[in-house]
Scaffold this active site. Structure first.
Site, PDB file in Angstrom:
ATOM      1  CB  CYS A  50     -27.278  68.971  12.185  1.00  0.00           C
ATOM      2  SG  CYS A  50     -25.901  68.745  13.334  1.00  0.00           S
TER       3      CYS A  50
ATOM      4  CB  CYS B 147     -28.181  68.461  17.748  1.00  0.00           C
ATOM      5  SG  CYS B 147     -27.222  69.864  17.164  1.00  0.00           S
TER       6      CYS B 147
ATOM      7  CB  CYS C  82     -55.449  79.785  55.867  1.00  0.00           C
ATOM      8  SG  CYS C  82     -55.289  77.976  55.806  1.00  0.00           S
TER       9      CYS C  82
ATOM     10  CB  CYS D   2     -55.536  76.785  51.098  1.00  0.00           C
ATOM     11  SG  CYS D   2     -56.778  76.461  52.363  1.00  0.00           S
TER      12      CYS D   2
ATOM     13  CG  ASP E 162     -61.894  37.206  12.279  1.00  0.00           C
ATOM     14  OD1 ASP E 162     -61.908  35.966  12.358  1.00  0.00           O
ATOM     15  OD2 ASP E 162     -62.740  37.942  12.814  1.00  0.00           O
TER      16      ASP E 162
ATOM     17  CG  ASP F  45     -62.624  41.548  16.669  1.00  0.00           C
ATOM     18  OD1 ASP F  45     -61.547  41.185  17.194  1.00  0.00           O
ATOM     19  OD2 ASP F  45     -63.690  40.958  16.849  1.00  0.00           O
TER      20      ASP F  45
ATOM     21  CG  ASP G  11     -59.381  38.133  15.388  1.00  0.00           C
ATOM     22  OD1 ASP G  11     -59.578  36.913  15.345  1.00  0.00           O
ATOM     23  OD2 ASP G  11     -60.172  38.961  14.919  1.00  0.00           O
TER      24      ASP G  11
END
Length: 812
Positions: A21, A24, A89, A92, A503, A702, A706
């Site tokens: 709920c 929580c 090895c 790695c 614009d 755009d 702007d």
């Protein structure tokens, strides 16, 4: 996760399990915000996701996970096996383990050298499989996700299936008890109830598994909540059902061996738990539906790609495509990632991004977007953006962030729900005392019934779900129409807009000049004149010149052979083509060369009055014609402006163009006001001035030049195809370059906020009305349980109505 770092602030998104709920969610928020280094924590109950901003120099994601787990909840993790190549090895394997262990979101990494495999446990909200593969490959090894033909089950689906199993189990044990309860009613006395079901010990056997096996989740949740100094829905459920169960057990024991019929409430506790489970099951399924937008967007992605590696074609999973890969795309296939055409020509259906149904022609060097559809040509492309960097992935991220964020109105509901449970427990105890002392002095049974009814009817689930489910459904539905809200707060604020500033270039207009008018002198051959004009202008890089050339070439006219060309800055061009002298440009240029243009001046002024740029043409010292170029208005712009005006919104067009051109376009579009000759840095000042007049301003541009105005406005809307710059600059991105999306965004905001208010009203109404009715003794506990479950489901279902909103038609 989507993880972002800005300076010292980092953002983590964790998928949480175990919340029941709003209390929580509030507890997790408070617990996280108390941690040193956490700036802000926001928990979305409906999405079961937490977004945390913190200082990475003080703590990391694992610290946050530990805190959430300490509060009594879980963090979703996923296990995936990888095939590793190139290890030689043990060093790695150790190196891979250490590097992966430091990667944000990875809880555990185990690399087996002998089997050449890695088992990685990670948070899918923080790190993706491609991220893990890329990290291993960066170390100089090869990595592939193990393909076993089985997809990782979604945690939400697993949770739903688990709830279904519990519900069926609970129904099997509760139905016999429900049978005995119904048989007690006067109007159902005709029903046959087997005598053995009335036995207290039989009822105890039936009720116990429901109370402690099925109900274990409520006890665990209540214990964790109380241990952390708070209370949630689980506390109310446990108090109510335990009171009924243990009182019934007490009655069964004290009346054993006597002839007294005990007052049993085993059916109350069992049926309550069953009904609550049913409500939770409906709620989980409905919440799953509210994230359909994300699933639909992700479903657009291609699954595989054909790449050319070492001279051979190979079909690989999308996750294995890397930047620079050469990809083959056949007709009818989806473009797998963002890139550029390297070879071939085709037409691409980009409607999923732009909303335009007509395919777009593509050739060498043209940009391609992942998940768009290659219609009819075979092409080779170079991958430029993969994984999270593709346009579609960015769109999905914006939608996820919006669905996971909180609107200001939700914070009010969260504050209320945080103190709601303790108040309800107090009301229940007070009600119990009133009944046992004054209403039915000394009678424990009716007081207990009222106590249970009050506790159960007051569960605040509906209150916690009221806002996030509407935000999810509303922002998701908007995304289907190409409207991306950056956050819940923007979705809420957009409804208040009363002034829209647009614009001109690229917003009201296409932003690309085209050849609109050709007027050739009576004594000239049109095709020959156009051939000379096209040949001359082709040498110029000016956008207007390119528009003229493109327009002439579209007519199928072959261009002449040029011998000489000169650009005259600010005036035009002169050239020698096929032995003829050609001059194209302004009045002053014509006058300079002694060309008489008196007869055409009225027509030229009329064209300029309509917002067009007119250029005069002279051939061999005589006037030969006139061509006009204009940035044409988008077909939908006038209709979009009317729609906004019908909604009571003032529309202002702002541009850097000259006054006459701007006014001409403003008249054609139908805006309320035109503000012309405004420099980019002056646009923000215009927006601020409108705000000082008490206006709620939306700026539409755009997203690049702007940007200052977009940032200053109450709501910034970027027109574009979901580019990085547009999304960063604006609060809302309108992917489809259609001004009607502005009205759609405002409509979606209004509808979503109205839906949230409806949800909050009903959530409060259930409790405000339900608690007094229960306290007055008019609500049986099992009816209270059904009403509580119905309240949550009804709120979620009401929010889901937003998924059926039809845009481009509604005007509020």
């Amino acid at each position: 996760m989507m993880s972002a770092e800005t300076g010292k602030v980092k953002e983590a998104s964790l998928q949480i399990t175990g919340m029941t709920c709003a209390a929580c969610a509030t507890r997790i928020e408070k617990g996280l915000e108390k941690m040193e280094g956490v700036d802000e924590a926001s928990v979305n109950l409906a999405l079961e996701r937490s977004t945390i901003k913190y200082d990475p120099s003080m703590l990391n994601e694992k610290d946050l996970e530990k805190k959430i787990e300490a509060l009594g909840y879980g963090v979703v993790k996923q296990k995936t096996e990888f095939d590793i190549t190139g290890m030689t090895c043990a060093a790695c394997a150790t190196r891979i383990e250490k590097v992966l262990g430091k990667l944000d979101g990875i809880a555990n990494a185990n690399v087996n050298l002998a089997l050449e495999k890695a088992m990685v446990e990670f948070n899918p909200s923080e790190v993706t499989i491609p991220d893990i593969i890329a990290k291993i490959e960066k170390l100089g090894y090869g990595a592939h996700q193990k393909q076993d033909g089985k997809e990782q089950a979604d945690h939400r689906e697993m949770h739903i299936k688990d709830q279904q199993r519990k519900f069926i189990f609970s129904v099997i044990f509760s139905l016999p008890l429900l049978w005995t309860m119904v048989g007690h009613f006067t109007f159902t006395s005709f029903l046959y109830v087997p005598e053995f079901l009335m036995n207290p010990w039989i009822q105890l056997i039936l009720a116990t598994p429901v109370q402690f096996i099925i109900g274990k989740q409520f006890y665990v949740g209540a214990y964790k909540a109380l241990r952390n100094g708070s209370a949630n829905m689980d506390v109310l459920v446990v108090l109510g059902t335990s009171a009924a169960y243990f009182y019934s057990l007490y009655q069964a024991i004290v009346t054993a061996g006597t002839h007294h019929g005990p007052h049993l409430y085993f059916e109350t506790s069992a049926v309550l738990i069953t009904l609550i489970l049913l409500g939770k099951l409906f709620e989980a399924k409905a919440k799953g539906r509210s994230s359909e937008a994300i699933k639909k967007l992700m479903g657009l992605q291609a699954k595989t790609a054909i790449v050319v590696r070492d001279g051979a074609e190979k079909r690989v999973p999308l996750e294995e495509v890397v930047i620079g890969d050469m990809i083959l795309v056949k007709p009818g296939e989806k473009i797998p990632v963002d890139g550029e055409v390297a070879e071939g020509t085709t037409a691409v259906d980009e409607s999923m991004l732009t909303g335009e149904s007509l395919p777009v022609d593509k050739m060498n060097g043209d940009v391609l977007y992942g998940s768009t559809i290659n219609k009819n040509g075979f092409i080779k492309m170079t991958a430029t953006r993969v994984g999270r960097d593709t346009a579609l992935a960015q769109i999905i991220k914006v939608v996820e962030d919006a669905q996971g964020s909180k609107a200001p109105i939700q914070r009010m509901a969260d504050r209320i729900s945080g103190i709601f449970v303790p108040i309800v427990v107090g009301i229940a105890i007070l009600t119990f005392l009133v009944w046992i002392i004054w209403i039915h002095p000394g009678e424990f049974t009716p007081a207990l019934e009222v106590l249970i009814a009050v506790l159960v009817i007051a569960c605040p689930c509906a209150l916690g779900l009221a806002t996030p489910t509407s935000i999810m459904a509303g922002s998701g539905r908007a995304a289907e129409f190409g409207i991306l809200f950056k956050g819940g707060e923007h979705l809420e604020q957009t409804q208040e807009i009363d002034t829209v500033v647009v614009d001109k270039t690229g917003t009201v207009t296409h932003g690309k000049p085209v050849l609109t008018d050709v007027l050739i002198a009576e004594n000239q051959d049109e095709n020959k004149v156009l051939s000379l004009i096209g040949a001359a202008e082709k040498q110029s890089e000016h956008p207007l010149a390119q528009a003229i050339v493109h327009g002439i070439e579209e007519k199928g006219i072959e261009l002449g052979n040029i011998q000489y060309f000169e650009a005259i800055p600010g005036f035009g061009v002169q050239a020698t083509i096929s032995g003829q002298g050609v001059i194209i440009g302004t009045r002053k240029l014509m006058q300079q060369y002694g060309i008489d243009i008196t007869s055409v001046l009225p027509m030229m002024e009329e064209l300029e009055g309509n917002g067009k740029t007119a250029m005069l043409v002279g051939i061999n010292g005589k006037y030969a014609g006139l061509v006009a170029v204009a940035d044409t208005i988008k077909e939908t712009s006038p209709e979009a402006v009317r729609q906004l005006q019908d909604m009571g919104i003032k529309v202002i067009m702002m541009t850097g163009d000259n006054e006459r051109t701007a006014q001409a376009i403003g008249r054609e579009v139908g805006v309320d006001e035109v503000i012309a000759e405004v420099l980019p840095e002056g646009k923000a000042a215009v927006v601020k001035k409108l705000q000082q007049q008490g206006k709620k301003v939306a700026m539409v541009g755009d997203g690049i030049n702007d940007a200052p105005a977009l940032a200053t406005a109450d709501i910034g809307m970027a027109i574009g195809t979901g580019t990085d710059v547009a999304m960063e600059a604006a609060d809302i991105t309108l992917i489809r370059g259609d001004l009607k999306s502005i009205a759609d965004a405002i409509i979606m905001s209004r509808k979503t906020m109205r839906n949230i208010k409806q949800n909050l009203f009903w959530a409060f109404a259930y409790n405000i009305v339900g608690i007094p009715i229960a306290a007055a003794g008019f609500l049986a506990p099992w009816v209270a349980g059904a009403a509580m479950a119905f309240s949550s489901v009804s709120v979620v279902l009401n929010a889901l109505r937003l998924q059926r909103v039809k845009l481009n038609k509604d005007v509020l």
